[in-house]
Design a protein around this motif. Structure first.
Motif, PDB file in Angstrom:
ATOM      1  N   GLU A   1     -14.188 -11.721  30.609  1.00 17.19           N
ATOM      2  CA  GLU A   1     -15.509 -12.301  30.876  1.00 17.19           C
ATOM      3  C   GLU A   1     -16.120 -12.948  29.637  1.00 17.19           C
ATOM      4  OE1 GLU A   1     -17.919 -10.136  33.970  1.00 17.19           O
ATOM      5  OE2 GLU A   1     -16.404  -8.606  33.484  1.00 17.19           O
ATOM      6  N   HIS A   2     -15.665 -12.564  28.454  1.00 19.11           N
ATOM      7  CA  HIS A   2     -16.164 -13.173  27.212  1.00 19.11           C
ATOM      8  C   HIS A   2     -15.128 -14.095  26.579  1.00 19.11           C
ATOM      9  CE1 HIS A   2     -19.689 -10.706  27.430  1.00 19.11           C
ATOM     10  NE2 HIS A   2     -18.942  -9.620  27.516  1.00 19.11           N
ATOM     11  N   ARG A   3     -13.900 -13.605  26.450  1.00 18.84           N
ATOM     12  CA  ARG A   3     -12.826 -14.398  25.830  1.00 18.84           C
ATOM     13  C   ARG A   3     -11.666 -14.537  26.803  1.00 18.84           C
ATOM     14  NH1 ARG A   3     -13.822 -10.574  22.273  1.00 18.84           N
ATOM     15  NH2 ARG A   3     -11.788  -9.650  22.671  1.00 18.84           N
ATOM     16  N   VAL A   4     -11.012 -15.700  26.735  1.00 18.21           N
ATOM     17  CA  VAL A   4      -9.868 -15.985  27.608  1.00 18.21           C
ATOM     18  C   VAL A   4      -8.705 -16.426  26.730  1.00 18.21           C
ATOM     19  CG1 VAL A   4      -9.020 -17.427  29.496  1.00 18.21           C
ATOM     20  CG2 VAL A   4     -11.408 -16.660  29.486  1.00 18.21           C
TER      21      VAL A   4
ATOM     22  N   ASP B   1      -5.983 -11.719  22.279  1.00 22.90           N
ATOM     23  CA  ASP B   1      -6.107 -12.295  23.625  1.00 22.90           C
ATOM     24  C   ASP B   1      -5.037 -13.340  23.910  1.00 22.90           C
ATOM     25  OD1 ASP B   1      -8.378 -10.790  24.406  1.00 22.90           O
ATOM     26  OD2 ASP B   1      -9.646 -12.114  23.215  1.00 22.90           O
ATOM     27  N   CYS B   2      -4.805 -14.253  22.971  1.00 15.26           N
ATOM     28  CA  CYS B   2      -3.790 -15.277  23.242  1.00 15.26           C
ATOM     29  C   CYS B   2      -2.382 -14.691  23.113  1.00 15.26           C
ATOM     30  CB  CYS B   2      -3.987 -16.536  22.391  1.00 15.26           C
ATOM     31  SG  CYS B   2      -3.842 -16.335  20.636  1.00 15.26           S
ATOM     32  N   GLU B   3      -2.205 -13.680  22.290  1.00 12.33           N
ATOM     33  CA  GLU B   3      -0.908 -13.000  22.199  1.00 12.33           C
ATOM     34  C   GLU B   3      -0.621 -12.251  23.505  1.00 12.33           C
ATOM     35  OE1 GLU B   3       2.510 -12.722  20.680  1.00 12.33           O
ATOM     36  OE2 GLU B   3       1.037 -13.356  19.198  1.00 12.33           O
ATOM     37  N   ALA B   4      -1.655 -11.627  24.091  1.00 12.52           N
ATOM     38  CA  ALA B   4      -1.505 -10.956  25.387  1.00 12.52           C
ATOM     39  C   ALA B   4      -1.130 -11.969  26.470  1.00 12.52           C
ATOM     40  CB  ALA B   4      -2.786 -10.217  25.761  1.00 12.52           C
ATOM     41  N   ALA B   5      -1.727 -13.151  26.425  1.00 17.00           N
ATOM     42  CA  ALA B   5      -1.386 -14.207  27.390  1.00 17.00           C
ATOM     43  C   ALA B   5       0.084 -14.603  27.247  1.00 17.00           C
ATOM     44  CB  ALA B   5      -2.289 -15.416  27.199  1.00 17.00           C
ATOM     45  N   ALA B   6       0.578 -14.662  26.008  1.00 19.45           N
ATOM     46  CA  ALA B   6       1.989 -15.006  25.781  1.00 19.45           C
ATOM     47  C   ALA B   6       2.902 -13.921  26.353  1.00 19.45           C
ATOM     48  CB  ALA B   6       2.254 -15.206  24.290  1.00 19.45           C
ATOM     49  N   ILE B   7       2.513 -12.668  26.218  1.00 21.31           N
ATOM     50  CA  ILE B   7       3.307 -11.566  26.772  1.00 21.31           C
ATOM     51  C   ILE B   7       3.317 -11.634  28.295  1.00 21.31           C
ATOM     52  CG2 ILE B   7       3.350  -9.040  27.050  1.00 21.31           C
ATOM     53  CD1 ILE B   7       2.297  -8.972  24.062  1.00 21.31           C
TER      54      ILE B   7
ATOM     55  N   GLU C   1      -0.562  -7.574  34.274  1.00 19.65           N
ATOM     56  CA  GLU C   1      -0.880  -7.636  32.858  1.00 19.65           C
ATOM     57  C   GLU C   1      -0.918  -6.249  32.206  1.00 19.65           C
ATOM     58  OE1 GLU C   1      -4.777  -9.359  32.231  1.00 19.65           O
ATOM     59  OE2 GLU C   1      -5.687  -7.396  32.475  1.00 19.65           O
ATOM     60  N   SER C   2      -0.433  -5.244  32.909  1.00 19.65           N
ATOM     61  CA  SER C   2      -0.478  -3.876  32.389  1.00 19.65           C
ATOM     62  C   SER C   2       0.119  -3.794  30.989  1.00 19.65           C
ATOM     63  CB  SER C   2       0.286  -2.928  33.309  1.00 19.65           C
ATOM     64  OG  SER C   2      -0.286  -2.917  34.590  1.00 19.65           O
ATOM     65  N   TYR C   3      -0.647  -3.216  30.105  1.00 12.23           N
ATOM     66  CA  TYR C   3      -0.253  -2.946  28.722  1.00 12.23           C
ATOM     67  C   TYR C   3      -0.013  -4.194  27.867  1.00 12.23           C
ATOM     68  CZ  TYR C   3       0.365   1.534  30.982  1.00 12.23           C
ATOM     69  OH  TYR C   3       0.149   2.667  31.727  1.00 12.23           O
ATOM     70  N   SER C   4      -0.356  -5.374  28.363  1.00 16.82           N
ATOM     71  CA  SER C   4      -0.135  -6.591  27.560  1.00 16.82           C
ATOM     72  C   SER C   4      -0.999  -6.588  26.302  1.00 16.82           C
ATOM     73  CB  SER C   4      -0.366  -7.862  28.384  1.00 16.82           C
ATOM     74  OG  SER C   4      -1.705  -7.922  28.836  1.00 16.82           O
ATOM     75  N   SER C   5      -2.228  -6.096  26.413  1.00 15.18           N
ATOM     76  CA  SER C   5      -3.095  -6.039  25.229  1.00 15.18           C
ATOM     77  C   SER C   5      -2.585  -5.009  24.224  1.00 15.18           C
ATOM     78  CB  SER C   5      -4.532  -5.715  25.622  1.00 15.18           C
ATOM     79  OG  SER C   5      -5.074  -6.799  26.348  1.00 15.18           O
ATOM     80  N   VAL C   6      -2.057  -3.897  24.721  1.00 14.81           N
ATOM     81  CA  VAL C   6      -1.487  -2.875  23.837  1.00 14.81           C
ATOM     82  C   VAL C   6      -0.277  -3.460  23.100  1.00 14.81           C
ATOM     83  CG1 VAL C   6      -0.333  -0.618  23.769  1.00 14.81           C
ATOM     84  CG2 VAL C   6      -2.310  -0.966  25.268  1.00 14.81           C
ATOM     85  N   GLN C   7       0.583  -4.165  23.841  1.00 13.72           N
ATOM     86  CA  GLN C   7       1.749  -4.804  23.221  1.00 13.72           C
ATOM     87  C   GLN C   7       1.307  -5.859  22.210  1.00 13.72           C
ATOM     88  OE1 GLN C   7       3.622  -6.068  26.914  1.00 13.72           O
ATOM     89  NE2 GLN C   7       5.361  -4.723  26.485  1.00 13.72           N
ATOM     90  N   ALA C   8       0.264  -6.601  22.539  1.00 17.38           N
ATOM     91  CA  ALA C   8      -0.241  -7.634  21.627  1.00 17.38           C
ATOM     92  C   ALA C   8      -0.766  -7.002  20.344  1.00 17.38           C
ATOM     93  CB  ALA C   8      -1.328  -8.456  22.307  1.00 17.38           C
ATOM     94  N   MET C   9      -1.446  -5.858  20.472  1.00 17.65           N
ATOM     95  CA  MET C   9      -1.939  -5.171  19.268  1.00 17.65           C
ATOM     96  C   MET C   9      -0.770  -4.694  18.407  1.00 17.65           C
ATOM     97  SD  MET C   9      -5.367  -3.083  20.248  1.00 17.65           S
ATOM     98  CE  MET C   9      -5.292  -2.821  22.004  1.00 17.65           C
ATOM     99  N   GLU C  10       0.285  -4.208  19.053  1.00 23.34           N
ATOM    100  CA  GLU C  10       1.474  -3.781  18.304  1.00 23.34           C
ATOM    101  C   GLU C  10       2.127  -4.970  17.614  1.00 23.34           C
ATOM    102  OE1 GLU C  10       3.973  -1.790  21.127  1.00 23.34           O
ATOM    103  OE2 GLU C  10       2.692  -0.008  21.190  1.00 23.34           O
TER     104      GLU C  10
END
Length: 161
Positions: free
Chosen positions: A34-37, A145-151, A118-127
């Motif tokens: 809702e804030h960043r895409v 956020d953009c790394e999660a989108a790539a995952i 998208e399960s765990y995509s943000s966690v993977q992006a943080m890693e």
């Protein structure tokens, strides 16, 4: 007269040739918030997702930014990260993302919109970005956020060979 007919034939052939030989499809992944895409790009030839950019909805219009990306990258298909509940319930963030998908379909009629868990995509992006200093990550949350989108996009590409 003949010159005009040749120009018309050449223009029609050029248009046909451009469509006919464009066998490569371009994909734009969206990790909606809702804030960043977060966004990521891939094509059907390389099949490798690359983080593109993060759109801050407080600072710019999301649909205008996506429209610009669609034109500049010649996007053929959207892949949107869907936050599925383990129990399959339709509440919370997945309802918000479904509403966004409907808006996306309205803004880009005829453009296919696929979804990917998208399960765990943000966690993977943080890693994946763990090499960055904590201060840098806090300063630019958009990197995740953009790394999660790539995952999300890479998972979709791998599942749709």
């Amino acid at each position: 007269m003949l010159e005009n007919k040749l120009k018309i034939c050449f223009n029609q052939f050029s248009s046909f040739k451009e469509d006919f030989f464009r066998l490569v499809m371009n994909y734009l992944a969206i990790d909606y918030g809702e804030h960043r895409v977060g966004t990521a790009f891939a094509d059907s030839e390389l099949r490798w997702a690359f983080p593109r950019r993060t759109i801050d909805q407080k600072k710019e219009d999301l649909m205008e930014a996506l429209s610009s990306m669609v034109k500049s990258e010649k996007i053929d298909c959207f892949v949107v990260g869907m936050p599925y509940h383990p129990e399959g319930r339709a509440d919370g963030k997945n309802v918000v993302v479904e509403a966004f998908i409907q808006e996306l379909k309205k803004q880009f009629p005829g453009m296919p919109v696929e979804t990917q868990d998208e399960s765990y995509s943000s966690v993977q992006a943080m890693e994946k970005t763990s090499y960055l200093s904590k201060k840098k990550k806090q300063k630019s949350k958009g990197i995740i956020d953009c790394e999660a989108a790539a995952i999300i996009l890479q998972n979709w590409l791998d599942g749709n060979k």
